[in-house]
Enzyme design. Structure first.
Site, PDB file in Angstrom:
ATOM      1  N   ARG A  15     -24.014  20.313  15.975  1.00 32.07           N
ATOM      2  CA  ARG A  15     -24.993  20.834  15.008  1.00 32.07           C
ATOM      3  C   ARG A  15     -24.379  20.979  13.610  1.00 32.07           C
ATOM      4  O   ARG A  15     -25.077  20.948  12.613  1.00 32.07           O
ATOM      5  CB  ARG A  15     -25.575  22.168  15.489  1.00 32.07           C
ATOM      6  CG  ARG A  15     -24.555  23.277  15.625  1.00 32.07           C
ATOM      7  CD  ARG A  15     -25.191  24.606  16.013  1.00 32.07           C
ATOM      8  NE  ARG A  15     -24.141  25.537  16.459  1.00 32.07           N
ATOM      9  CZ  ARG A  15     -24.295  26.840  16.573  1.00 32.07           C
ATOM     10  NH1 ARG A  15     -25.463  27.383  16.311  1.00 32.07           N
ATOM     11  NH2 ARG A  15     -23.302  27.603  16.974  1.00 32.07           N
ATOM     12  N   SER A  30     -29.653  29.367  14.377  1.00 32.19           N
ATOM     13  CA  SER A  30     -29.029  28.719  15.517  1.00 32.19           C
ATOM     14  C   SER A  30     -28.888  27.207  15.308  1.00 32.19           C
ATOM     15  O   SER A  30     -27.897  26.602  15.699  1.00 32.19           O
ATOM     16  CB  SER A  30     -29.864  29.022  16.765  1.00 32.19           C
ATOM     17  OG  SER A  30     -29.362  28.355  17.874  1.00 32.19           O
ATOM     18  N   GLU A  36     -44.055  25.560  17.925  1.00 34.88           N
ATOM     19  CA  GLU A  36     -43.538  24.190  17.972  1.00 34.88           C
ATOM     20  C   GLU A  36     -44.622  23.135  17.793  1.00 34.88           C
ATOM     21  O   GLU A  36     -44.398  22.100  17.156  1.00 34.88           O
ATOM     22  CB  GLU A  36     -42.779  23.954  19.285  1.00 34.88           C
ATOM     23  CG  GLU A  36     -41.474  24.753  19.413  1.00 34.88           C
ATOM     24  CD  GLU A  36     -41.688  26.231  19.762  1.00 34.88           C
ATOM     25  OE1 GLU A  36     -42.833  26.590  20.122  1.00 34.88           O
ATOM     26  OE2 GLU A  36     -40.720  27.007  19.679  1.00 34.88           O
ATOM     27  N   PHE A  60     -38.452  23.208  24.081  1.00 33.40           N
ATOM     28  CA  PHE A  60     -39.732  23.712  23.603  1.00 33.40           C
ATOM     29  C   PHE A  60     -40.379  22.673  22.698  1.00 33.40           C
ATOM     30  O   PHE A  60     -41.597  22.552  22.627  1.00 33.40           O
ATOM     31  CB  PHE A  60     -39.535  25.053  22.889  1.00 33.40           C
ATOM     32  CG  PHE A  60     -38.704  26.007  23.708  1.00 33.40           C
ATOM     33  CD1 PHE A  60     -38.917  26.105  25.082  1.00 33.40           C
ATOM     34  CD2 PHE A  60     -37.705  26.760  23.146  1.00 33.40           C
ATOM     35  CE1 PHE A  60     -38.152  26.962  25.858  1.00 33.40           C
ATOM     36  CE2 PHE A  60     -36.938  27.617  23.918  1.00 33.40           C
ATOM     37  CZ  PHE A  60     -37.152  27.716  25.272  1.00 33.40           C
TER      38      PHE A  60
HETATM   39  C1  LIG Z   1     -41.187  28.477  22.839  1.00 33.36           C
HETATM   40  C2  LIG Z   1     -39.940  29.099  22.343  1.00 33.36           C
HETATM   41  N1  LIG Z   1     -39.528  28.838  21.085  1.00 33.36           N
HETATM   42  C3  LIG Z   1     -38.383  29.382  20.636  1.00 33.36           C
HETATM   43  C4  LIG Z   1     -37.628  30.192  21.424  1.00 33.36           C
HETATM   44  C5  LIG Z   1     -36.310  30.759  20.917  1.00 33.36           C
HETATM   45  N2  LIG Z   1     -36.439  32.220  20.669  1.00 33.36           N
HETATM   46  C6  LIG Z   1     -36.063  33.116  21.591  1.00 33.36           C
HETATM   47  S1  LIG Z   1     -36.373  34.687  21.132  1.00 33.36           S
HETATM   48  C7  LIG Z   1     -37.013  34.192  19.651  1.00 33.36           C
HETATM   49  C8  LIG Z   1     -37.538  35.217  18.681  1.00 33.36           C
HETATM   50  C9  LIG Z   1     -38.524  36.130  19.326  1.00 33.36           C
HETATM   51  O1  LIG Z   1     -38.967  37.124  18.456  1.00 33.36           O
HETATM   52  P1  LIG Z   1     -39.918  38.269  18.985  1.00 33.36           P
HETATM   53  O2  LIG Z   1     -41.047  37.668  19.735  1.00 33.36           O
HETATM   54  O3  LIG Z   1     -40.281  39.124  17.842  1.00 33.36           O
HETATM   55  O4  LIG Z   1     -39.015  39.015  20.071  1.00 33.36           O
HETATM   56  P2  LIG Z   1     -38.182  40.367  19.960  1.00 33.36           P
HETATM   57  O5  LIG Z   1     -38.149  40.815  18.540  1.00 33.36           O
HETATM   58  O6  LIG Z   1     -38.930  41.348  20.797  1.00 33.36           O
HETATM   59  O7  LIG Z   1     -36.823  40.088  20.501  1.00 33.36           O
HETATM   60  C10 LIG Z   1     -36.959  32.793  19.543  1.00 33.36           C
HETATM   61  C11 LIG Z   1     -37.430  32.031  18.394  1.00 33.36           C
HETATM   62  C12 LIG Z   1     -38.082  30.422  22.734  1.00 33.36           C
HETATM   63  N3  LIG Z   1     -37.398  31.181  23.596  1.00 33.36           N
HETATM   64  N4  LIG Z   1     -39.245  29.878  23.165  1.00 33.36           N
END
Ligand SMILES: Cc1ncc(C[n+]2csc(CCOP(=O)(O)OP(=O)(O)O)c2C)c(N)n1
Ligand SMILES: [Mg+2]
Lengths: 274, 315
Positions: free
Chosen positions: B8, B35, B56, B81
Site C-alpha cells: 500500500r 488504512s 462502497e 466489500f
Molecule cells: C462494508 C464495510 N466497509 C468498510 C468496513 C471497514 N470499517 C470497519 S469499522 C468502520 C467504521 C465504522 O464506524 P461506525 O459505524 O461509526 O462504528 P463505531 O464508531 O461504533 O466503531 C469501517 C469503515 C467494513 N467493516 N465494512
C-alpha cells in the site's frame, strides 16, 4: 424509573469489568477495536442483563430473543458481555483474535454461542433483524429482535433499505440501537458524510424514536422498556455516546477506532478503570 | 533478510507522483483512507480527494460519474466489500459502460490478518476476472506496485488492482519493465513450471531455488496480470516442461489457477496442480500464521512439484 441502588451498583461494576476486558483483549491481540466497544458498553450490558430473553445454557433455543451486532468490529464488547452472561468461559476472552481460537476479529455465527449471525461487513444487520421479526409475527411468537448499528455504518444504503422494510411491515418487535458516538474510522462522521437530523430521518421512515444518553444506565433501561411498549411500529434508540468512553486518552478520537493499547497504555487504562 | 515494504505504501507513493503530473487524477475512498494510505493523497491534493463514507456501492457509482465527466478516478476500499458489494455497480456503471475507472481493492489476501474471514479477500480476483472488459492486476511487492499503478493510470479502461496492507519482502527489480498482460520469467527451467501471482512470487522463488538443489529444474513465471492472461508465455513453458503448478494468495476457484487451467486445457494440456486456499473462509491470525495455516509456503510448492513429477520424497 431509575434502577434500585443495588441494581445501579451492579451495572456500575459490570460495565467497569467489561471495559477492563475490552482493553485487555485488544492488548492481547495487538489489534482490534476498543473505541466503538467502549461506547457501546452500557447499551450492550443493560440489553443482555435486563431485557434479552436468552438462555446461555441453551443458546439456540427457538423462541429466544435475537441480537445482531451489525457493527461487527465491536467484538471486544460483544464477546465480553456474552462471556459475563455465561455463554462461554470468561478466560476464553484472552484468546481474542488467536489463530487457533474461535473468538475471531469479527463475530462468527457458526462457532460462537450467543452469536446469531456472522458480521463485520457493515450495513447488513438490520435486514437480518427484520427477517427474525417477520417470522416471529408469522409464527405468533413474542420473541424480539435487536440490532446495533454504528453511526458511520448508517452511510451504507442497505441500512435504509432495511429501515423501510421494518416500518412497512410494522415490525414493533424489532429494535434498532444506534451507537451515535459521532466518529467513524477516518474522522468525525460529520466530516466524512454527515448523518445530521437522525431522529427526523428515522421518523420520516416511519419509526418511533427514543433519544438518550447512551452511558446513563437508567436512561438506557427506560429506552428498552419504551421500545417494548411501543406497538405498531419499530423503535430506534438513538444513543448519544462517547467513542472510547472510560479511558481518557481513547475518548472522542478516531485514533482508537481500530488500534490496540500497548502494555504501558494498558496499565494506564486499567488504573482508570479500577 | 530481504527488504520489506507494505504494497500500500508503493501504491500511495505512485499515486501522488502521478497526481503531481496529471490533474485529472482523482481519488475516492470509503472511510478507509487512513488504512489504505489514500490520506497521503488527500493531504497532498485535498481538492482531488473524496471520502464517500462507508458506502462502497455509492463509491463505485460516483467514480463512474467522474469518469463520465472526464477524470481518471481511483476508487479505493477494502477488497471484499468493494468487489462483493459493489459488483453490480462495477458491472453496469463501469464495465458495461466502458468507463475508465480504476478499482483498488485493499487489505488483499492474508494481509487482512486478524480481522478474520469477513475481511480476508480470497474471492476478489475470481469475481473481477469474470467481468467483461475488466483488467485484473495483482503485483508482487511495493516496487512492482508502483509500476502497476502507473500502468493502470495510462491504460484506457476499467482496471482492478489488488493491494496488500502489511510489509512483504521486495523481490522484484526497479529496472524490470512492466507491461500489462505480459508475464515475467524469473527462472529458466525444463522439468516443471511454477506460475505465481502477487506476493506468492517470494515463496515461489524460494521453492524454485530449493528444487534446483534437489535436481529439479523449475521454470518460474510471474503473472502480475491475471486478465488478460499471457497465454503465449504459459503455453510455451508448459510445452517444454509438461508440468505446471500455480500459486496464489486466493481461492483456487476462479483465480490464477483457474485461468491457467483454462489456457492449458484448450491449448497445451499439461499436468497441473493449483496451490491457493481450498474453498474455505479465512480465520483471524497474524499474516505469517495465516500463510502457514493455508500452506502458502515454499515447502508445499516443493512437495507438490515432487508429487507431480512422480518423485519419491524423502523428508
Ligand atoms: C462494508 C464495510 N466497509 C468498510 C468496513 C471497514 N470499517 C470497519 S469499522 C468502520 C467504521 C465504522 O464506524 P461506525 O459505524 O461509526 O462504528 P463505531 O464508531 O461504533 O466503531 C469501517 C469503515 C467494513 N467493516 N465494512
Ligand atoms: Mg461511530
Amino acid at each position: 424509573m431509575d434502577f434500585s441502588k443495588e441494581k445501579g451498583e451492579f451495572y456500575n461494576n459490570l460495565t467497569k469489568t467489561i471495559r477492563r476486558h475490552i482493553v485487555k483483549m485488544t492488548n492481547h491481540a495487538g489489534s482490534g477495536h476498543p473505541g466503538g466497544s467502549l461506547s457501546a458498553t452500557e447499551l450492550m450490558s443493560v440489553l443482555f442483563f435486563e431485557h434479552m430473553n436468552v438462555d446461555p445454557d441453551n443458546p439456540d433455543w427457538q423462541d429466544r430473543d435475537c441480537f445482531f451486532l451489525s457493527k461487527g468490529h465491536c467484538t471486544p464488547v460483544f464477546y465480553s458481555v456474552l462471556a459475563e452472561k455465561g455463554f462461554f468461559p470468561v478466560e476464553e476472552l484472552m484468546t481474542f483474535r488467536d489463530v487457533d481460537g474461535r473468538l475471531h476479529g469479527h463475530p462468527c455465527g457458526e462457532h460462537i454461542p450467543g452469536v446469531d449471525i456472522s458480521s463485520g461487513s457493515l450495513g447488513q444487520g438490520l435486514s437480518v433483524a427484520n427477517g427474525v421479526g417477520l417470522i416471529a409475527k408469522l409464527d405468533g411468537s413474542n420473541r424480539r429482535s435487536y440490532c446495533m448499528i454504528g453511526d458511520g455504518e448508517l452511510q451504507e444504503g442497505q441500512v435504509w433499505e432495511a429501515a423501510m422494510t421494518t416500518a412497512h411491515y410494522n415490525l414493533d418487535n424489532v429494535c434498532a440501537i444506534i451507537d451515535w458516538n459521532k466518529i467513524q474510522l477516518d474522522d468525525f462522521v460529520e466530516n466524512v458524510k454527515g448523518v445530521k437530523n437522525l431522529g427526523d430521518k428515522f421518523r420520516a421512515f416511519g419509526w418511533h424514536v427514543v433519544e438518550i444518553d447512551g452511558h446513563d444506565i437508567h436512561a438506557v433501561n427506560e429506552a428498552y422498556k419504551e421500545a417494548k411498549r411501543t406497538k405498531g411500529r419499530p423503535t430506534a434508540i438513538l444513543a448519544h455516546t462517547v467513542k472510547g468512553k472510560g479511558v481518557s486518552f481513547m475518548e472522542d478520537t478516531h485514533d482508537w477506532h481500530g488500534m490496540a493499547p500497548n502494555d504501558e497504555q494498558l496499565e494506564i487504562a486499567l488504573k482508570e478503570l479500577a | 533478510m530481504a527488504n520489506q515494504e507494505a504494497p500500500r505504501k508503493g501504491f500511495a507513493d505512485a499515486l501522488i507522483r502521478l497526481g503531481e503530473k496529471h490533474d485529472n487524477l482523482v481519488v475516492l475512498d470509503a472511510d478507509c483512507a487512513k488504512s489504505n494510505m489514500t490520506n497521503l493523497y488527500k493531504n497532498r491534493f485535498p481538492e482531488r480527494f473524496f471520502n464517500i463514507g462507508i458506502s462502497e456501492c455509492d463509491l463505485v457509482g460516483t467514480a463512474a460519474g467522474m469518469a463520465v465527466a472526464g477524470k481518471v478516478p481511483f476508487a479505493n476500499a477494502y477488497a471484499n466489500f468493494l468487489t462483493g458489494r459493489a459488483f453490480d455497480q462495477m458491472r453496469i456503471s463501469v464495465c458495461y459502460s466502458n468507463n475508465n475507472v480504476k478499482i483498488v481493492g485493499h487489505n488483499a489476501g492474508t494481509s487482512a490478518a486478524q480481522e478474520g474471514a469477513t475481511h480476508l479477500p480470497l474471492e476478489d480476483i475470481s469475481l473481477m476476472r469474470s467481468l467483461p472488459r475488466m483488467t485484473v492486476i495483482v503485483p508482487a511487492d511495493a516496487v512492482e506496485m508502483e509500476k502497476a499503478v502507473e500502468a493502470a493510470y495510462y491504460h484506457e479502461g476499467p482496471i482492478y488492482l489488488r493491494v496488500g496492507k502489511l510489509p512483504v519482502p521486495i523481490v522484484t527489480k526497479k529496472e524490470e519493465p512492466f507491461k500489462i498482460g505480459k508475464a515475467i520469467k524469473y527462472r529458466e527451467g525444463s522439468d516443471i513450471t511454477i506460475i505465481s501471482t502477487g506476493i506468492m512470487l517470494d515463496e515461489s522463488l524460494k521453492a524454485a531455488g530449493e528444487l534446483e538443489k534437489q535436481g529439479v529444474s523449475a521454470e518460474l513465471l510471474h503473472i502480475h496480470t491475471i486478465k488478460p492472461i499471457d497465454k503465449e508465455a504459459i503455453i510455451a513453458s508448459a510445452a517444454k516442461t509438461k508440468h505446471v503448478i500455480t500459486v496464489e494468495e486466493h481461492s483456487i476457484i476462479g483465480g490464477l489457477g483457474s485461468a491457467v487451467a483454462e489456457v492449458l486445457s484448450e491449448n497445451q494440456p499439461a499436468k497441473l496442480r493449483r496451490i491457493g486456499t481450498n474453498d474455505r473462509f479465512g480465520v483471524s491470525g497474524k499474516m505469517d500464521e495465516l500463510l502457514d495455516l493455508f500452506e502458502l509456503r515454499a515447502h508445499r510448492i516443493i512437495s507438490t512439484a515432487n508429487e507431480l513429477l512422480g518423485h519419491r520424497v524423502t523428508s
